[in-house]
Design an enzyme around this catalytic site. Structure first.
Site, PDB file in Angstrom:
ATOM      1  N   TYR A 154       0.833  -1.211   0.000  1.00 18.97           N
ATOM      2  CA  TYR A 154       0.000   0.000   0.000  1.00 18.97           C
ATOM      3  C   TYR A 154       0.865   1.257   0.000  1.00 18.97           C
ATOM      4  O   TYR A 154       0.657   2.183  -0.789  1.00 18.97           O
ATOM      5  CB  TYR A 154      -0.912  -0.036   1.230  1.00 18.97           C
ATOM      6  CG  TYR A 154      -1.861   1.131   1.349  1.00 18.97           C
ATOM      7  CD1 TYR A 154      -3.068   1.142   0.648  1.00 18.97           C
ATOM      8  CD2 TYR A 154      -1.568   2.217   2.171  1.00 18.97           C
ATOM      9  CE1 TYR A 154      -3.946   2.211   0.762  1.00 18.97           C
ATOM     10  CE2 TYR A 154      -2.436   3.280   2.288  1.00 18.97           C
ATOM     11  CZ  TYR A 154      -3.623   3.277   1.585  1.00 18.97           C
ATOM     12  OH  TYR A 154      -4.495   4.345   1.708  1.00 18.97           O
ATOM     13  N   LYS A 158       1.295   4.139  -2.904  1.00 20.65           N
ATOM     14  CA  LYS A 158       0.953   5.550  -2.649  1.00 20.65           C
ATOM     15  C   LYS A 158       2.172   6.447  -2.847  1.00 20.65           C
ATOM     16  O   LYS A 158       2.045   7.576  -3.320  1.00 20.65           O
ATOM     17  CB  LYS A 158       0.381   5.704  -1.234  1.00 20.65           C
ATOM     18  CG  LYS A 158      -0.993   5.053  -1.057  1.00 20.65           C
ATOM     19  CD  LYS A 158      -2.043   5.707  -1.943  1.00 20.65           C
ATOM     20  CE  LYS A 158      -3.444   5.205  -1.636  1.00 20.65           C
ATOM     21  NZ  LYS A 158      -4.479   5.851  -2.463  1.00 20.65           N
TER      22      LYS A 158
HETATM   23  N1  LIG Z   1      -9.506   6.130   5.073  1.00 23.08           N
HETATM   24  C1  LIG Z   1      -8.255   6.491   5.303  1.00 23.08           C
HETATM   25  O1  LIG Z   1      -7.801   6.580   6.453  1.00 23.08           O
HETATM   26  C2  LIG Z   1      -7.347   6.834   4.163  1.00 23.08           C
HETATM   27  C3  LIG Z   1      -6.112   7.418   4.465  1.00 23.08           C
HETATM   28  C4  LIG Z   1      -5.254   7.753   3.428  1.00 23.08           C
HETATM   29  C5  LIG Z   1      -5.631   7.528   2.123  1.00 23.08           C
HETATM   30  N2  LIG Z   1      -6.830   6.955   1.850  1.00 23.08           N
HETATM   31  C6  LIG Z   1      -7.172   6.739   0.431  1.00 23.08           C
HETATM   32  O2  LIG Z   1      -8.402   7.372   0.150  1.00 23.08           O
HETATM   33  C7  LIG Z   1      -9.074   6.654  -0.894  1.00 23.08           C
HETATM   34  C8  LIG Z   1     -10.486   6.302  -0.439  1.00 23.08           C
HETATM   35  O3  LIG Z   1     -10.391   5.499   0.716  1.00 23.08           O
HETATM   36  P1  LIG Z   1     -11.634   5.179   1.669  1.00 23.08           P
HETATM   37  O4  LIG Z   1     -11.120   5.145   3.045  1.00 23.08           O
HETATM   38  O5  LIG Z   1     -12.794   6.053   1.321  1.00 23.08           O
HETATM   39  O6  LIG Z   1     -11.900   3.670   1.234  1.00 23.08           O
HETATM   40  P2  LIG Z   1     -13.243   2.857   0.922  1.00 23.08           P
HETATM   41  O7  LIG Z   1     -12.849   1.427   0.949  1.00 23.08           O
HETATM   42  O8  LIG Z   1     -14.355   3.328   1.802  1.00 23.08           O
HETATM   43  O9  LIG Z   1     -13.548   3.334  -0.582  1.00 23.08           O
HETATM   44  C9  LIG Z   1     -12.757   2.922  -1.674  1.00 23.08           C
HETATM   45  C10 LIG Z   1     -13.666   2.784  -2.884  1.00 23.08           C
HETATM   46  O10 LIG Z   1     -12.860   2.379  -4.004  1.00 23.08           O
HETATM   47  C11 LIG Z   1     -13.586   1.399  -4.721  1.00 23.08           C
HETATM   48  N3  LIG Z   1     -12.660   0.562  -5.498  1.00 23.08           N
HETATM   49  C12 LIG Z   1     -11.817  -0.395  -5.021  1.00 23.08           C
HETATM   50  N4  LIG Z   1     -11.167  -0.976  -6.034  1.00 23.08           N
HETATM   51  C13 LIG Z   1     -11.596  -0.370  -7.178  1.00 23.08           C
HETATM   52  C14 LIG Z   1     -11.300  -0.548  -8.550  1.00 23.08           C
HETATM   53  N5  LIG Z   1     -10.424  -1.476  -8.962  1.00 23.08           N
HETATM   54  N6  LIG Z   1     -11.921   0.253  -9.455  1.00 23.08           N
HETATM   55  C15 LIG Z   1     -12.818   1.180  -9.056  1.00 23.08           C
HETATM   56  N7  LIG Z   1     -13.167   1.379  -7.762  1.00 23.08           N
HETATM   57  C16 LIG Z   1     -12.550   0.615  -6.839  1.00 23.08           C
HETATM   58  C17 LIG Z   1     -14.315   0.593  -3.645  1.00 23.08           C
HETATM   59  O11 LIG Z   1     -15.406  -0.140  -4.184  1.00 23.08           O
HETATM   60  C18 LIG Z   1     -14.736   1.704  -2.685  1.00 23.08           C
HETATM   61  O12 LIG Z   1     -16.013   2.224  -3.004  1.00 23.08           O
HETATM   62  C19 LIG Z   1      -8.201   5.436  -1.200  1.00 23.08           C
HETATM   63  O13 LIG Z   1      -7.360   5.704  -2.298  1.00 23.08           O
HETATM   64  C20 LIG Z   1      -7.369   5.280   0.061  1.00 23.08           C
HETATM   65  O14 LIG Z   1      -6.157   4.622  -0.174  1.00 23.08           O
HETATM   66  C21 LIG Z   1      -7.699   6.611   2.838  1.00 23.08           C
END
Ligand SMILES: NC(=O)c1ccc[n+]([C@@H]2O[C@H](COP(=O)([O-])OP(=O)(O)OC[C@H]3O[C@@H](n4cnc5c(N)ncnc54)[C@H](O)[C@@H]3O)[C@@H](O)[C@H]2O)c1
Length: 251
Positions: A154, A158
């Site tokens: 991961y 990133k």
């Molecule tokens: N939540 C956190 O703490 C956090 C922190 C840093 C970065 N992020 C990043 O923010 C973004 C959103 O994260 P989140 O926490 O809302 O996660 P989440 O799991 O709630 O949402 C991620 C979404 O991406 C979709 N997805 C997964 N694989 C896919 C694909 N191959 N094609 C299209 N859609 C796809 C999923 O169906 C889901 O709806 C991600 O890139 C994550 O890495 C999240």
């Protein structure tokens, strides 16, 4: 409204941070394509944006699949005739120690979190360059900047996306396309619910100067800024939205 009439694609917008971004862009007047691998959930998510008075259109896409990405981009252009904003938000958050990371998990994480943003970014940037400009925001992570345990695949994906952001920004700036990133710290979504146990939450509570997790809406507000005219001279920047986590020192 800062984004009246602009056409946006938000990947991974069926829930979590992506859905908050879809709502925030639509509140500023953008027409939002809610793109997600979970097609039914994308339809439901788009309906919530419309119910709140916005304009949204759901589409199923696997960002790791070049054919699926091409058909999504073509469908958006066929429907709206333009594309102004892309938010590369889709991601998966598997956690495994380096010695225990399987090649399957490594490959899928890189495919979705890094190659996916490359594929969607390239397809959308080609359209934006032809039309004379656009905005791309990549959602990276503090895990791409710090060596967190269990974050080999991961974090590497990133970190790669952070660097890709700068290369895209440098190559596309003269063609009117601004490319930036938002790096969230721990943010309360399903991804975090699955990955953080009580001990992890308590540790973050001590390490984050703001002493709490972020909310998806707070990440979305930073994205709106980078998509707005106020950020017209911002290129290749990664904006940490993390309660001060990456700024903090040892004392
Ligand atoms: N939540 C956190 O703490 C956090 C922190 C840093 C970065 N992020 C990043 O923010 C973004 C959103 O994260 P989140 O926490 O809302 O996660 P989440 O799991 O709630 O949402 C991620 C979404 O991406 C979709 N997805 C997964 N694989 C896919 C694909 N191959 N094609 C299209 N859609 C796809 C999923 O169906 C889901 O709806 C991600 O890139 C994550 O890495 C999240």
């Amino acid at each position: 409204m800062k984004l009246e009439g602009r056409v946006a694609i938000v990947t991974g917008a069926a829930g979590g941070i992506g859905l908050a971004i879809a709502h925030a862009l639509s509140r500023e007047g953008a027409i939002v394509t809610v793109a997600d691998i979970a097609g039914d959930e994308a339809r439901h998510a788009a309906a919530t944006v419309e119910a709140a008075g916005g304009r949204a259109w759901p589409i199923a896409v696997d960002v790791a699949d070049p054919a699926s990405v091409s058909s999504m981009t073509e469908a958006v252009i066929a429907r709206f005739g333009r594309l102004d904003i892309l938010v590369n938000n889709a991601g998966i958050g598997r956690t495994a120690l380096f010695l225990e990371t399987s090649i399957e998990d490594w490959n899928r994480t890189i495919a979705v979190n890094l190659t996916g943003a490359f594929l969607v970014g390239q397809a959308c940037a080609r359209v934006m360059v032809q039309r004379g400009g656009g905005r791309i925001v990549n959602i990276t992570s503090t895990s791409g900047q710090r060596g967190g345990r269990g974050r080999a695949a991961y974090g590497a994906a990133k970190a790669g996306l952070d660097l890709l952001t700068r290369v895209m920004a440098v190559e596309l700036a003269a063609q009117g396309v601004n490319v930036n990133a938002v790096a969230p710290g721990p943010t309360d979504t399903k991804m975090v619910e699955a990955a953080h146990d009580a001990a992890t939450r308590a540790a973050y509570g001590r390490l984050i100067p703001a002493a709490r997790y972020g909310r998806p809406e707070e990440i979305a507000e930073a994205v709106v800024f980078l998509c707005s005219d106020a950020a017209r001279y911002v290129h290749g920047h990664t904006l940490a939205v993390d309660g001060g986590f990456t700024a903090a020192g040892m004392m």
